[in-house]
Scaffold this motif. Structure first.
Motif, PDB file in Angstrom:
ATOM      1  N   VAL A   1      -0.611  79.153  12.881  1.00 57.82           N
ATOM      2  CA  VAL A   1      -0.543  78.492  11.582  1.00 57.82           C
ATOM      3  C   VAL A   1       0.030  79.496  10.589  1.00 57.82           C
ATOM      4  N   ASN A   2       1.133  79.141   9.942  1.00 56.34           N
ATOM      5  CA  ASN A   2       1.785  80.014   8.967  1.00 56.34           C
ATOM      6  C   ASN A   2       1.583  79.467   7.565  1.00 56.34           C
ATOM      7  N   ALA A   3       1.144  80.354   6.663  1.00 57.18           N
ATOM      8  CA  ALA A   3       0.907  79.945   5.278  1.00 57.18           C
ATOM      9  C   ALA A   3       0.971  81.164   4.379  1.00 57.18           C
ATOM     10  N   SER A   4       1.052  80.916   3.093  1.00 57.31           N
ATOM     11  CA  SER A   4       0.926  82.013   2.130  1.00 57.31           C
ATOM     12  C   SER A   4      -0.565  82.289   1.935  1.00 57.31           C
ATOM     13  N   PRO A   5      -0.922  83.510   1.547  1.00 57.31           N
ATOM     14  CA  PRO A   5      -2.333  83.791   1.269  1.00 57.31           C
ATOM     15  C   PRO A   5      -2.898  82.887   0.174  1.00 57.31           C
TER      16      PRO A   5
ATOM     17  N   ARG B   1      -4.160  81.328  15.737  1.00 58.76           N
ATOM     18  CA  ARG B   1      -3.864  82.501  14.913  1.00 58.76           C
ATOM     19  C   ARG B   1      -3.319  82.018  13.573  1.00 58.76           C
ATOM     20  N   PHE B   2      -3.902  82.519  12.516  1.00 60.60           N
ATOM     21  CA  PHE B   2      -3.430  82.236  11.167  1.00 60.60           C
ATOM     22  C   PHE B   2      -2.615  83.433  10.709  1.00 60.60           C
ATOM     23  N   ASP B   3      -1.340  83.218  10.424  1.00 56.93           N
ATOM     24  CA  ASP B   3      -0.460  84.261   9.905  1.00 56.93           C
ATOM     25  C   ASP B   3      -0.240  83.974   8.427  1.00 56.93           C
ATOM     26  N   LEU B   4      -0.774  84.844   7.588  1.00 58.45           N
ATOM     27  CA  LEU B   4      -0.660  84.677   6.144  1.00 58.45           C
ATOM     28  C   LEU B   4       0.409  85.642   5.640  1.00 58.45           C
ATOM     29  N   HIS B   5       1.530  85.065   5.196  1.00 59.03           N
ATOM     30  CA  HIS B   5       2.723  85.841   4.844  1.00 59.03           C
ATOM     31  C   HIS B   5       2.846  86.030   3.340  1.00 59.03           C
ATOM     32  N   GLN B   6       3.018  87.293   2.954  1.00 57.13           N
ATOM     33  CA  GLN B   6       3.326  87.599   1.557  1.00 57.13           C
ATOM     34  C   GLN B   6       4.397  88.679   1.554  1.00 57.13           C
ATOM     35  N   GLU B   7       5.608  88.278   1.193  1.00 57.70           N
ATOM     36  CA  GLU B   7       6.788  89.137   1.236  1.00 57.70           C
ATOM     37  C   GLU B   7       6.927  89.720   2.641  1.00 57.70           C
ATOM     38  N   ALA B   8       6.991  91.052   2.784  1.00 51.40           N
ATOM     39  CA  ALA B   8       7.206  91.658   4.102  1.00 51.40           C
ATOM     40  C   ALA B   8       5.902  91.873   4.869  1.00 51.40           C
ATOM     41  N   HIS B   9       4.784  91.551   4.261  1.00 50.16           N
ATOM     42  CA  HIS B   9       3.474  91.784   4.882  1.00 50.16           C
ATOM     43  C   HIS B   9       2.916  90.485   5.473  1.00 50.16           C
TER      44      HIS B   9
ATOM     45  N   GLU C   1     -14.687  91.931  -5.150  1.00 54.16           N
ATOM     46  CA  GLU C   1     -15.243  90.729  -4.534  1.00 54.16           C
ATOM     47  C   GLU C   1     -14.338  90.283  -3.391  1.00 54.16           C
ATOM     48  N   ALA C   2     -14.951  89.918  -2.260  1.00 50.02           N
ATOM     49  CA  ALA C   2     -14.165  89.455  -1.112  1.00 50.02           C
ATOM     50  C   ALA C   2     -13.480  88.141  -1.461  1.00 50.02           C
ATOM     51  N   SER C   3     -12.267  87.984  -0.977  1.00 50.57           N
ATOM     52  CA  SER C   3     -11.540  86.738  -1.202  1.00 50.57           C
ATOM     53  C   SER C   3     -12.208  85.603  -0.440  1.00 50.57           C
ATOM     54  N   ALA C   4     -11.881  84.385  -0.830  1.00 57.28           N
ATOM     55  CA  ALA C   4     -12.404  83.213  -0.121  1.00 57.28           C
ATOM     56  C   ALA C   4     -11.964  83.238   1.341  1.00 57.28           C
ATOM     57  N   THR C   5     -10.758  83.747   1.599  1.00 52.78           N
ATOM     58  CA  THR C   5     -10.255  83.840   2.975  1.00 52.78           C
ATOM     59  C   THR C   5     -11.122  84.775   3.803  1.00 52.78           C
ATOM     60  N   VAL C   6     -11.393  85.960   3.282  1.00 52.70           N
ATOM     61  CA  VAL C   6     -12.222  86.932   3.997  1.00 52.70           C
ATOM     62  C   VAL C   6     -13.615  86.361   4.232  1.00 52.70           C
ATOM     63  N   ARG C   7     -14.205  85.761   3.220  1.00 56.48           N
ATOM     64  CA  ARG C   7     -15.549  85.160   3.371  1.00 56.48           C
ATOM     65  C   ARG C   7     -15.539  84.061   4.420  1.00 56.48           C
TER      66      ARG C   7
ATOM     67  N   LEU D   1      -2.019  79.739  -0.569  1.00 54.40           N
ATOM     68  CA  LEU D   1      -2.291  78.415  -0.020  1.00 54.40           C
ATOM     69  C   LEU D   1      -3.557  78.436   0.828  1.00 54.40           C
ATOM     70  N   PHE D   2      -3.715  79.467   1.643  1.00 55.61           N
ATOM     71  CA  PHE D   2      -4.898  79.519   2.496  1.00 55.61           C
ATOM     72  C   PHE D   2      -6.168  79.624   1.652  1.00 55.61           C
ATOM     73  N   GLU D   3      -6.126  80.394   0.586  1.00 54.92           N
ATOM     74  CA  GLU D   3      -7.265  80.473  -0.339  1.00 54.92           C
ATOM     75  C   GLU D   3      -7.613  79.075  -0.866  1.00 54.92           C
ATOM     76  N   GLN D   4      -6.595  78.305  -1.219  1.00 54.41           N
ATOM     77  CA  GLN D   4      -6.827  76.950  -1.721  1.00 54.41           C
ATOM     78  C   GLN D   4      -7.448  76.065  -0.637  1.00 54.41           C
ATOM     79  N   LEU D   5      -7.012  76.233   0.607  1.00 54.72           N
ATOM     80  CA  LEU D   5      -7.575  75.452   1.715  1.00 54.72           C
ATOM     81  C   LEU D   5      -9.059  75.747   1.899  1.00 54.72           C
ATOM     82  N   VAL D   6      -9.421  77.034   1.904  1.00 51.66           N
ATOM     83  CA  VAL D   6     -10.821  77.383   2.179  1.00 51.66           C
ATOM     84  C   VAL D   6     -11.726  77.149   0.975  1.00 51.66           C
TER      85      VAL D   6
END
Length: 127
Positions: A66-70, A32-40, A4-10, A72-77
């Motif tokens: 805009v910098n956020a964790s994936p 630009r939304f930069d979603l940071h998770q470790e080195a990715h 299932e696609a994530s809320a972010t992708v949708r 947090l962004f899921e929670q926003l959307v």
């Protein structure tokens, strides 16, 4: 993600599919939304011209980054988190024209108990 696609992708696919967002009628700029998770880092770029929206996955110059964790962004959307509250806590950081976030944040749905156009978007209602 269980197929299932994530809320972010949708969220971004829906924006790109619609091509025009009335809530951004008076907005022109690149975010630009930069979603940071470790080195990715995952990039999502919105090019907005008076409500016409184009979404790409480019890591390019933008008026606002805009910098956020994936997570947090899921929670926003999903309407589970508030953009301004996340900024004030330092969980969401901005570089560039920070005033654009006040325009962009209206794309995120309000809390589940809210009503109005933003809640309808979160529930998937159209038209």
């Amino acid at each position: 993600m269980n197929g299932e696609a994530s809320a972010t992708v949708r969220f971004f696919e829906d924006l790109n599919r619609s091509r025009h967002e009335p809530l951004l009628q008076k907005v022109t700029g690149t975010v630009r939304f930069d979603l940071h998770q470790e080195a990715h880092t995952e990039h999502w770029t919105l090019q907005i011209e008076r409500g016409d929206v184009r979404v790409t996955r480019e890591d390019r110059e933008a008026d606002l980054v805009v910098n956020a964790s994936p997570e947090l962004f899921e929670q926003l959307v999903r309407g589970e988190e508030n953009t301004i509250a996340a900024i004030l806590r330092g969980a969401l950081t901005l570089t560039g024209n920070a005033l654009l976030i006040l325009r962009i944040e209206r794309l995120f749905p309000g809390p589940p108990e809210s009503h109005g156009p933003r809640r309808r978007i979160a529930e998937g209602a159209t038209g």
